[in-house]
Design an enzyme around this catalytic site. Structure first.
Site, PDB file in Angstrom:
ATOM      1  N   ASN A 136     -45.202 -32.231  36.861  1.00 19.39           N
ATOM      2  CA  ASN A 136     -46.280 -31.552  35.902  1.00 19.39           C
ATOM      3  C   ASN A 136     -47.087 -30.369  36.938  1.00 19.39           C
ATOM      4  O   ASN A 136     -47.196 -29.197  36.477  1.00 19.39           O
ATOM      5  CB  ASN A 136     -47.263 -32.359  34.962  1.00 19.39           C
ATOM      6  N   CYS A 185     -48.297 -35.254  26.256  1.00 18.68           N
ATOM      7  CA  CYS A 185     -49.027 -35.758  27.384  1.00 18.68           C
ATOM      8  C   CYS A 185     -49.746 -34.742  28.077  1.00 18.68           C
ATOM      9  O   CYS A 185     -50.983 -34.663  28.040  1.00 18.68           O
ATOM     10  CB  CYS A 185     -48.106 -36.398  28.278  1.00 18.68           C
TER      11      CYS A 185
END
Length: 276
Positions: free
Chosen positions: A188, A157
């Site tokens: 993230n 991702c």
């Protein structure tokens, strides 16, 4: 207000107000009861975080920084693709009976290549260039290796980091093909902010900006009520981030190398359903 809160709230409001549902298409993810996990999404969100001003951690929900750093170091420092090398269980659903997630994430960073300066993997190449070629415009990593996609449990991702040095300041662009806003956005952002801080410190630089480019920023259907509750909360100020100043070798960092001072947050009162 934490910049991470501000941008998360803005992003989620934008997705919910002008996003498009994918209910007219078949989708791969499923909830644990087998029902298709549909999303509402916006394409091409770009967020900028100035790490000199504040550390980008959300306060409208509790974020577990050391767990995020543990995963970061599992990928970037251990270069592992086995969940048995990870302290948390966030990757267990993607692992096979040996604990492997295939040729994904850490595996890709650990593959060595031959350069004029010697044999290095992607992380060591970044570390070398930050010290010896800081003016280079070629300091980047790429996890999206088409040759190996068929042997990955999950396509990456967060797949690319591009680093840039201006004077004595290190900034970076994080490219992400897909972002589950509830479960992954805050996670993230803070872990790649930590990575910029770590790489800057061991290279004799200071951390500058983290630019986060999200191709498909989405909210799952069963996450919408939770998102609406979270973004209605009043954010706190960002806490102070501290990185152990004695560490000069990237491979010496541990999750205990990071800490927060004055972190205030709202607790999340319900379990988050996970789509697989």
């Amino acid at each position: 207000m934490s910049k991470a809160d501000q941008l998360f709230i803005e992003n989620c409001k934008e997705i919910l107000s002008r996003g498009r549902w994918d209910t007219d298409h078949p989708v791969r993810p499923r909830w644990d009861d087998g029902v298709p996990a549909h999303t509402i999404k916006c394409f091409g969100l770009v967020n900028r975080y100035d790490l000199r001003e504040a550390f980008p951690i959300q306060t409208i929900r509790r974020m577990f920084l050391k767990n995020a750093v543990d995963e970061l170091l599992w990928i970037w420092q251990k270069k592992s693709n086995n969940v048995r090398d990870l302290s948390t269980h966030i990757w267990d659903a993607w692992a096979d009976e040996t604990g492997s997630i295939g040729k994904a994430y850490g595996y890709q960073l650990g593959v060595k290549h031959r350069y004029p300066e010697g044999e290095m993997d992607q992380v060591d190449r970044v570390l070398y260039d930050l010290k010896h070629n800081p003016a280079s415009r070629r300091i980047l990593t790429n996890l999206y290796n088409h040759h190996d996609l068929g042997e990955m449990a999950l396509y990456p991702c967060a797949w690319s980091m591009t680093f840039n040095v201006s004077g004595k300041t290190l900034s970076a662009v994080l490219n992400q093909r897909s972002q589950d806003m509830l479960t992954a956005n805050g996670w993230n952002v803070m872990q790649y902010a930590v990575l910029v801080h770590m790489l800057a410190q061991v290279s004799g630089l200071e951390a500058g900006e983290l630019v986060h480019v999200i191709a498909d920023a989405h909210i799952y259907d069963r996450h919408v009520p939770i998102i609406e509750e979270i973004i209605a909360r009043k954010p706190y100020d960002a806490p102070a981030f501290r990185l152990d100043p004695t560490v000069t070798d990237f491979y010496a960092f541990t999750p205990d190398s990071v800490r927060l001072e004055g972190y205030q947050y709202h607790d999340l009162d319900q379990a988050i359903p996970v789509a697989i």
